[in-house]
Design a protein around this motif. Structure first.
Motif, PDB file in Angstrom:
ATOM      1  N   ILE A 115       7.790   2.088   1.342  1.00  0.00           N
ATOM      2  CA  ILE A 115       9.099   1.438   1.484  1.00  0.00           C
ATOM      3  C   ILE A 115       8.982   0.209   2.376  1.00  0.00           C
ATOM      4  O   ILE A 115       9.542  -0.843   2.073  1.00  0.00           O
ATOM      5  CB  ILE A 115      10.145   2.434   2.033  1.00  0.00           C
ATOM      6  N   ASP A 116       8.220   0.325   3.465  1.00  0.00           N
ATOM      7  CA  ASP A 116       8.087  -0.797   4.401  1.00  0.00           C
ATOM      8  C   ASP A 116       7.191  -1.914   3.878  1.00  0.00           C
ATOM      9  O   ASP A 116       7.480  -3.092   4.077  1.00  0.00           O
ATOM     10  CB  ASP A 116       7.537  -0.314   5.750  1.00  0.00           C
ATOM     11  N   ASP A 117       6.076  -1.555   3.216  1.00  0.00           N
ATOM     12  CA  ASP A 117       5.045  -2.548   2.896  1.00  0.00           C
ATOM     13  C   ASP A 117       4.767  -2.725   1.410  1.00  0.00           C
ATOM     14  O   ASP A 117       3.913  -3.523   1.048  1.00  0.00           O
ATOM     15  CB  ASP A 117       3.724  -2.168   3.583  1.00  0.00           C
ATOM     16  N   GLY A 118       5.440  -1.966   0.540  1.00  0.00           N
ATOM     17  CA  GLY A 118       5.122  -1.963  -0.889  1.00  0.00           C
ATOM     18  C   GLY A 118       5.364  -3.295  -1.567  1.00  0.00           C
ATOM     19  O   GLY A 118       5.970  -4.178  -0.991  1.00  0.00           O
ATOM     20  N   PRO A 119       4.849  -3.464  -2.763  1.00  0.00           N
ATOM     21  CA  PRO A 119       4.066  -2.493  -3.522  1.00  0.00           C
ATOM     22  C   PRO A 119       2.645  -2.349  -2.984  1.00  0.00           C
ATOM     23  O   PRO A 119       2.038  -3.314  -2.554  1.00  0.00           O
ATOM     24  CB  PRO A 119       4.070  -3.059  -4.945  1.00  0.00           C
ATOM     25  N   LEU A 120       2.154  -1.108  -3.038  1.00  0.00           N
ATOM     26  CA  LEU A 120       0.818  -0.794  -2.529  1.00  0.00           C
ATOM     27  C   LEU A 120       0.081   0.116  -3.505  1.00  0.00           C
ATOM     28  O   LEU A 120       0.690   0.956  -4.167  1.00  0.00           O
ATOM     29  CB  LEU A 120       0.914  -0.065  -1.180  1.00  0.00           C
ATOM     30  N   SER A 121      -1.240  -0.045  -3.534  1.00  0.00           N
ATOM     31  CA  SER A 121      -2.080   0.858  -4.322  1.00  0.00           C
ATOM     32  C   SER A 121      -2.371   2.096  -3.467  1.00  0.00           C
ATOM     33  O   SER A 121      -2.230   2.064  -2.242  1.00  0.00           O
ATOM     34  CB  SER A 121      -3.384   0.167  -4.696  1.00  0.00           C
ATOM     35  N   PRO A 122      -2.825   3.180  -4.100  1.00  0.00           N
ATOM     36  CA  PRO A 122      -3.205   4.362  -3.313  1.00  0.00           C
ATOM     37  C   PRO A 122      -4.277   4.041  -2.278  1.00  0.00           C
ATOM     38  O   PRO A 122      -4.226   4.561  -1.160  1.00  0.00           O
ATOM     39  CB  PRO A 122      -3.724   5.344  -4.368  1.00  0.00           C
TER      40      PRO A 122
ATOM     41  N   GLY B  37      -9.245  -4.632 -16.299  1.00  0.00           N
ATOM     42  CA  GLY B  37      -8.697  -3.338 -15.930  1.00  0.00           C
ATOM     43  C   GLY B  37      -7.352  -3.479 -15.234  1.00  0.00           C
ATOM     44  O   GLY B  37      -6.743  -4.550 -15.219  1.00  0.00           O
ATOM     45  N   PHE B  38      -6.902  -2.405 -14.683  1.00  0.00           N
ATOM     46  CA  PHE B  38      -5.611  -2.421 -13.992  1.00  0.00           C
ATOM     47  C   PHE B  38      -5.658  -1.489 -12.794  1.00  0.00           C
ATOM     48  O   PHE B  38      -6.564  -0.676 -12.660  1.00  0.00           O
ATOM     49  CB  PHE B  38      -4.467  -2.024 -14.933  1.00  0.00           C
ATOM     50  N   VAL B  39      -4.686  -1.636 -11.931  1.00  0.00           N
ATOM     51  CA  VAL B  39      -4.544  -0.767 -10.779  1.00  0.00           C
ATOM     52  C   VAL B  39      -3.085  -0.303 -10.723  1.00  0.00           C
ATOM     53  O   VAL B  39      -2.171  -1.078 -11.028  1.00  0.00           O
ATOM     54  CB  VAL B  39      -4.956  -1.483  -9.464  1.00  0.00           C
ATOM     55  N   ASN B  40      -2.904   0.968 -10.390  1.00  0.00           N
ATOM     56  CA  ASN B  40      -1.547   1.488 -10.194  1.00  0.00           C
ATOM     57  C   ASN B  40      -1.073   1.103  -8.800  1.00  0.00           C
ATOM     58  O   ASN B  40      -1.809   1.266  -7.826  1.00  0.00           O
ATOM     59  CB  ASN B  40      -1.510   3.010 -10.324  1.00  0.00           C
ATOM     60  N   VAL B  41       0.130   0.583  -8.727  1.00  0.00           N
ATOM     61  CA  VAL B  41       0.744   0.288  -7.438  1.00  0.00           C
ATOM     62  C   VAL B  41       2.102   0.970  -7.399  1.00  0.00           C
ATOM     63  O   VAL B  41       2.728   1.224  -8.420  1.00  0.00           O
ATOM     64  CB  VAL B  41       0.894  -1.233  -7.167  1.00  0.00           C
ATOM     65  N   TYR B  42       2.536   1.279  -6.196  1.00  0.00           N
ATOM     66  CA  TYR B  42       3.794   1.995  -5.989  1.00  0.00           C
ATOM     67  C   TYR B  42       4.706   1.142  -5.137  1.00  0.00           C
ATOM     68  O   TYR B  42       4.258   0.479  -4.211  1.00  0.00           O
ATOM     69  CB  TYR B  42       3.518   3.343  -5.323  1.00  0.00           C
ATOM     70  N   GLN B  43       5.970   1.169  -5.492  1.00  0.00           N
ATOM     71  CA  GLN B  43       6.959   0.414  -4.734  1.00  0.00           C
ATOM     72  C   GLN B  43       8.215   1.254  -4.595  1.00  0.00           C
ATOM     73  O   GLN B  43       8.432   2.190  -5.369  1.00  0.00           O
ATOM     74  CB  GLN B  43       7.264  -0.916  -5.406  1.00  0.00           C
ATOM     75  N   PRO B  44       9.033   0.927  -3.599  1.00  0.00           N
ATOM     76  CA  PRO B  44      10.262   1.716  -3.410  1.00  0.00           C
ATOM     77  C   PRO B  44      11.264   1.436  -4.523  1.00  0.00           C
ATOM     78  O   PRO B  44      11.253   0.368  -5.133  1.00  0.00           O
ATOM     79  CB  PRO B  44      10.792   1.232  -2.060  1.00  0.00           C
ATOM     80  N   ILE B  45      12.074   2.414  -4.790  1.00  0.00           N
ATOM     81  CA  ILE B  45      13.181   2.196  -5.716  1.00  0.00           C
ATOM     82  C   ILE B  45      14.217   1.344  -5.002  1.00  0.00           C
ATOM     83  O   ILE B  45      14.120   1.108  -3.801  1.00  0.00           O
ATOM     84  CB  ILE B  45      13.818   3.527  -6.177  1.00  0.00           C
ATOM     85  N   ASP B  46      15.218   0.925  -5.717  1.00  0.00           N
ATOM     86  CA  ASP B  46      16.305   0.157  -5.132  1.00  0.00           C
ATOM     87  C   ASP B  46      17.097   1.081  -4.200  1.00  0.00           C
ATOM     88  O   ASP B  46      17.855   1.941  -4.653  1.00  0.00           O
ATOM     89  CB  ASP B  46      17.213  -0.390  -6.244  1.00  0.00           C
ATOM     90  N   LEU B  47      16.879   0.942  -2.892  1.00  0.00           N
ATOM     91  CA  LEU B  47      17.528   1.837  -1.923  1.00  0.00           C
ATOM     92  C   LEU B  47      19.045   1.697  -1.946  1.00  0.00           C
ATOM     93  O   LEU B  47      19.765   2.678  -1.775  1.00  0.00           O
ATOM     94  CB  LEU B  47      16.991   1.582  -0.517  1.00  0.00           C
TER      95      LEU B  47
END
Length: 151
Positions: free
Chosen positions: A39-46, A84-94
């Protein structure tokens, strides 16, 4: 005896995000740390989350998938320049989540108020009428009638 309430103090503070994640979603500390990091720094990979927090990457991946499943994070795929690709995660719309949660809370409160009103009417009927059972039986019997109507 029930008496009308004319004045009520509401000394309630809104919860912070940490409290909501811990208490509503039941996240353990590791899950909470991961969620707040994204939530603070996303989007981030694992890998980035693991590097930031110092947890094992397999633990990070497991929690990221769980957080995505319960709707706290979103998963995207980014193409790498070298292929290739990398999965990244980001917060939903809070703000959207806050709005949906608030609407759900209002709906729940409205339904609770209706049940309380029904209970008050049942009590009035009980006091005014001559029922063989106690008030509890009369109250729950009124709901059994509603359940059969819905079916």
């Amino acid at each position: 005896e029930m008496v009308p309430v004319t004045e009520a103090k509401m000394d309630i503070k809104p919860p912070n995000l940490r409290d909501v994640l811990l208490n509503v979603f039941g996240l353990p500390k590791v899950g909470l740390d991961i969620c707040l990091c994204v939530i603070d720094d996303g989007p981030l990979s694992p890998e980035e989350v693991a590097k930031e927090l110092g947890y094992d990457e397999s633990t990070i991946r497991r929690y990221l998938n769980q957080l995505t499943e319960i709707g706290l994070l979103m998963k995207m795929q980014l193409n790498r320049e070298d292929g290739g690709f990398v999965n990244v995660y980001q917060p939903i719309d809070l703000e959207g989540m806050r709005r949906e949660s608030l609407i759900g809370c209002y709906l729940w409160a409205g339904e609770a108020a209706t049940l309380i009103e029904d209970a008050n009417l049942t009590k009035e009927d009980y006091v005014d009428g001559s029922y063989e059972g106690d008030l509890n039986e009369v109250f729950w019997e009124s709901f059994r009638g509603n359940d059969t109507e819905a079916e």
